[in-house]
Design a protein around this motif. Structure first.
Motif, PDB file in Angstrom:
ATOM      1  N   LEU A  15       0.799  -1.360  -0.115  1.00 49.22           N
ATOM      2  CA  LEU A  15      -0.043   0.042   0.130  1.00 49.22           C
ATOM      3  C   LEU A  15       1.070   1.293  -0.017  1.00 49.22           C
ATOM      4  CD1 LEU A  15      -2.572  -0.939   2.415  1.00 49.22           C
ATOM      5  CD2 LEU A  15      -3.158  -0.381   0.044  1.00 49.22           C
ATOM      6  N   PHE A  16       0.668   2.021  -1.063  1.00 47.66           N
ATOM      7  CA  PHE A  16       1.452   3.312  -1.227  1.00 47.66           C
ATOM      8  C   PHE A  16       0.779   4.485  -1.655  1.00 47.66           C
ATOM      9  CE2 PHE A  16       4.143   6.342  -3.515  1.00 47.66           C
ATOM     10  CZ  PHE A  16       5.096   6.570  -2.444  1.00 47.66           C
ATOM     11  N   SER A  17       0.395   5.513  -0.655  1.00 42.98           N
ATOM     12  CA  SER A  17      -0.270   6.604  -0.584  1.00 42.98           C
ATOM     13  C   SER A  17       0.639   7.578  -0.779  1.00 42.98           C
ATOM     14  CB  SER A  17      -1.111   6.871   0.827  1.00 42.98           C
ATOM     15  OG  SER A  17      -0.030   7.167   1.717  1.00 42.98           O
ATOM     16  N   GLY A  18       1.861   7.784  -0.776  1.00 43.19           N
ATOM     17  CA  GLY A  18       2.740   8.932  -0.914  1.00 43.19           C
ATOM     18  C   GLY A  18       2.856   9.639   0.548  1.00 43.19           C
ATOM     19  N   GLY A  19       2.274   9.061   1.660  1.00 47.21           N
ATOM     20  CA  GLY A  19       2.412   9.339   2.913  1.00 47.21           C
ATOM     21  C   GLY A  19       3.889   8.989   3.554  1.00 47.21           C
ATOM     22  N   LYS A  20       4.208   9.630   4.507  1.00 46.62           N
ATOM     23  CA  LYS A  20       5.526   9.357   5.071  1.00 46.62           C
ATOM     24  C   LYS A  20       6.052   7.951   5.599  1.00 46.62           C
ATOM     25  CE  LYS A  20       5.025  10.526  10.078  1.00 46.62           C
ATOM     26  NZ  LYS A  20       3.470  10.104   9.896  1.00 46.62           N
ATOM     27  N   ASP A  21       4.854   7.243   6.340  1.00 55.80           N
ATOM     28  CA  ASP A  21       5.077   6.109   6.563  1.00 55.80           C
ATOM     29  C   ASP A  21       5.190   4.881   5.220  1.00 55.80           C
ATOM     30  OD1 ASP A  21       4.806   6.230   9.230  1.00 55.80           O
ATOM     31  OD2 ASP A  21       2.719   6.599   9.011  1.00 55.80           O
ATOM     32  N   SER A  22       4.328   5.115   4.298  1.00 54.53           N
ATOM     33  CA  SER A  22       4.353   4.393   3.087  1.00 54.53           C
ATOM     34  C   SER A  22       5.720   4.690   2.240  1.00 54.53           C
ATOM     35  CB  SER A  22       3.022   4.586   2.208  1.00 54.53           C
ATOM     36  OG  SER A  22       2.971   5.825   1.908  1.00 54.53           O
ATOM     37  N   VAL A  23       6.232   6.118   2.488  1.00 57.93           N
ATOM     38  CA  VAL A  23       7.654   6.121   1.754  1.00 57.93           C
ATOM     39  C   VAL A  23       8.711   5.338   2.362  1.00 57.93           C
ATOM     40  CG1 VAL A  23       9.331   7.928   1.774  1.00 57.93           C
ATOM     41  CG2 VAL A  23       6.937   8.728   0.987  1.00 57.93           C
ATOM     42  N   VAL A  24       8.732   5.370   3.770  1.00 56.69           N
ATOM     43  CA  VAL A  24       9.630   4.509   4.767  1.00 56.69           C
ATOM     44  C   VAL A  24       9.494   2.983   4.155  1.00 56.69           C
ATOM     45  CG1 VAL A  24      10.361   3.896   6.757  1.00 56.69           C
ATOM     46  CG2 VAL A  24       9.952   6.062   6.272  1.00 56.69           C
ATOM     47  N   GLU A  31      18.404   8.723   5.983  1.00 56.84           N
ATOM     48  CA  GLU A  31      18.375   8.116   4.229  1.00 56.84           C
ATOM     49  C   GLU A  31      18.230   9.146   3.600  1.00 56.84           C
ATOM     50  OE1 GLU A  31      18.794   4.613   4.027  1.00 56.84           O
ATOM     51  OE2 GLU A  31      19.337   4.786   5.918  1.00 56.84           O
ATOM     52  N   GLY A  32      17.874  10.405   3.837  1.00 52.65           N
ATOM     53  CA  GLY A  32      17.518  11.287   2.742  1.00 52.65           C
ATOM     54  C   GLY A  32      16.461  11.126   2.014  1.00 52.65           C
ATOM     55  N   LEU A  33      15.123  10.575   2.638  1.00 50.23           N
ATOM     56  CA  LEU A  33      14.052  10.419   1.734  1.00 50.23           C
ATOM     57  C   LEU A  33      13.408  11.506   1.577  1.00 50.23           C
ATOM     58  CD1 LEU A  33      12.999   7.161   3.734  1.00 50.23           C
ATOM     59  CD2 LEU A  33      14.253   7.203   1.759  1.00 50.23           C
ATOM     60  N   ALA A  34      12.905  11.670   0.152  1.00 46.06           N
ATOM     61  CA  ALA A  34      11.876  12.848  -0.332  1.00 46.06           C
ATOM     62  C   ALA A  34      10.772  12.426   0.464  1.00 46.06           C
ATOM     63  CB  ALA A  34      12.081  12.989  -1.732  1.00 46.06           C
ATOM     64  N   LEU A  35       9.617  13.705   0.654  1.00 49.08           N
ATOM     65  CA  LEU A  35       8.593  13.665   1.101  1.00 49.08           C
ATOM     66  C   LEU A  35       7.611  14.742   0.386  1.00 49.08           C
ATOM     67  CD1 LEU A  35       8.821  13.218   5.059  1.00 49.08           C
ATOM     68  CD2 LEU A  35       8.278  11.226   3.555  1.00 49.08           C
ATOM     69  N   PRO A  36       6.316  14.468   0.488  1.00 46.58           N
ATOM     70  CA  PRO A  36       5.544  15.673  -0.113  1.00 46.58           C
ATOM     71  C   PRO A  36       5.661  16.769   0.722  1.00 46.58           C
ATOM     72  CG  PRO A  36       4.091  13.671  -0.070  1.00 46.58           C
ATOM     73  CD  PRO A  36       5.621  13.387   0.732  1.00 46.58           C
ATOM     74  N   PRO A  37       5.480  18.095   0.168  1.00 46.11           N
ATOM     75  CA  PRO A  37       6.004  19.502   0.818  1.00 46.11           C
ATOM     76  C   PRO A  37       5.015  19.704   2.016  1.00 46.11           C
ATOM     77  CG  PRO A  37       4.968  19.801  -1.141  1.00 46.11           C
ATOM     78  CD  PRO A  37       5.322  18.246  -1.424  1.00 46.11           C
ATOM     79  N   ILE A  38       3.675  18.956   2.195  1.00 49.53           N
ATOM     80  CA  ILE A  38       3.004  19.517   3.379  1.00 49.53           C
ATOM     81  C   ILE A  38       3.568  18.928   4.473  1.00 49.53           C
ATOM     82  CG2 ILE A  38       1.124  19.837   1.670  1.00 49.53           C
ATOM     83  CD1 ILE A  38      -0.065  17.222   2.633  1.00 49.53           C
ATOM     84  N   TYR A  39       4.551  18.293   4.644  1.00 46.98           N
ATOM     85  CA  TYR A  39       4.898  17.444   5.645  1.00 46.98           C
ATOM     86  C   TYR A  39       5.933  18.516   6.506  1.00 46.98           C
ATOM     87  CZ  TYR A  39       3.367  12.779   5.377  1.00 46.98           C
ATOM     88  OH  TYR A  39       2.304  11.617   5.283  1.00 46.98           O
ATOM     89  N   PHE A  40       6.206  19.489   5.842  1.00 45.25           N
ATOM     90  CA  PHE A  40       7.103  20.573   6.370  1.00 45.25           C
ATOM     91  C   PHE A  40       6.486  21.823   6.634  1.00 45.25           C
ATOM     92  CE2 PHE A  40       9.622  17.547   3.893  1.00 45.25           C
ATOM     93  CZ  PHE A  40      10.485  17.102   4.869  1.00 45.25           C
TER      94      PHE A  40
END
Length: 306
Positions: A34-43, A205-214
């Protein structure tokens, strides 16, 4: 926590998660992540990529990605999801709540209703259509009480339902993965991670995330201790007073039920510092649907919610 101890801790969590992911692939016929683009699914996706890397060469991922799209997602997250899928060259299956509404399997009172709980129906339809026998997801035990009691390998009956009183023991990291006719397996490889672990791993790990997390500026209305964003789905009501605040999202879901928190944290290091001082879980602090009742999440999970 010193950097050496922190890295050792993250190494242990990483190794456990990779072991679980490989166990899923070894024991299932048609798994999906399951991948939504959220931080946990990114990890979780980053861990899966590590699980199937040989030396310096990344192998083709032996599963598809699955996203249940409510149609009420933040656009920044959907854009990030699509960019990630294109970069990795992996197949993405999307189940649309809109399609379930059109078929009549999901019935909502109005366009503004939260579609978060309705995802359970669309998820079960996607499982049946694509014949997935195991789904890996990024749920963590520290998020919420119902998730805290769920096993890493969690089974759903032929109706897609979860029975918290009929779970299989998981002693010494031994998992019973046998599926009976009609059953489906849900697996949570990062179940033992915390919000702090997630952010420390993202930073390391330098993982990218959607900007709304910042931290960013957004129009919000303060209600019942939550900062409700002003959007088409959550408009201001009579008497509401909005203001522009510096906020970030700790967790991301349906627009109609997910709120940001006040923050000036613009990078993972700043967020780690904020998280170290936080005493309220991310779902309790930001999810309106979890405040309906103390058992709201458990009732949704019993009905098929991930």
């Amino acid at each position: 926590m010193s950097d050496a101890i922190s890295n050792k801790h993250l190494d242990w969590l990483e190794a456990e998660s990779i072991y679980i992911i490989r166990e899923v692939i070894a024991e299932s016929k048609n798994p999906a992540l399951l991948f939504s683009g959220g931080k946990d699914s990114v990890v979780l996706l980053a861990l899966a990529c590590k699980a199937f890397t040989y030396g310096e060469r990344a192998l083709q991922l032996p599963f598809k990605l699955l996203h249940v799209d409510t149609g009420h997602n933040y656009q920044e997250v959907i854009d990030f999801r699509d960019q990630t899928v294109a970069r990795l060259g992996v197949e993405l299956v999307v189940g649309h709540v809109e399609d379930s509404i059109a078929k009549g399997t999901v019935v909502l009172r109005s366009e503004l209703d939260s579609r978060n709980a309705a995802q359970a129906v669309t998820l079960l339809e996607a499982i049946e259509e694509h014949e997935f026998d195991a789904l890996m997801g990024g749920a963590r035990r520290d998020e919420e009480k119902a998730r805290a009691k769920e096993r890493i390998f969690s089974f759903r009956d032929e109706f897609g339902q979860w029975d918290p009183k009929a779970q299989r023991p998981e002693l010494w990291s031994l998992y019973n993965t046998r599926l009976f006719k009609g059953e489906n397996m849900r697996v949570f490889p990062i179940s033992n991670w915390t919000e702090m672990d997630i952010w420390q791993y993202i930073e390391r790990e330098g993982l990218a995330l959607p900007p709304i997390y910042f931290a960013h500026e957004r129009e919000v209305v303060e209600k019942n201790g939550l900062l409700v964003p002003v959007t088409r789905l959550t408009p201001k009501k009579d008497g509401d007073v909005s203001e522009i605040r510096s906020v970030r999202f700790r967790t991301v879901g349906d627009i109609s039920c997910t709120c940001p928190v006040a923050s000036t944290a613009a990078n993972p290091v700043d967020i780690i510092a904020e998280t170290a001082q936080t005493t309220i879980s991310e779902r309790s602090a930001t999810r309106m649907d979890d405040q309906v009742s103390e058992s709201a999440m458990e009732e949704r999970k019993k009905a098929g919610y991930f």
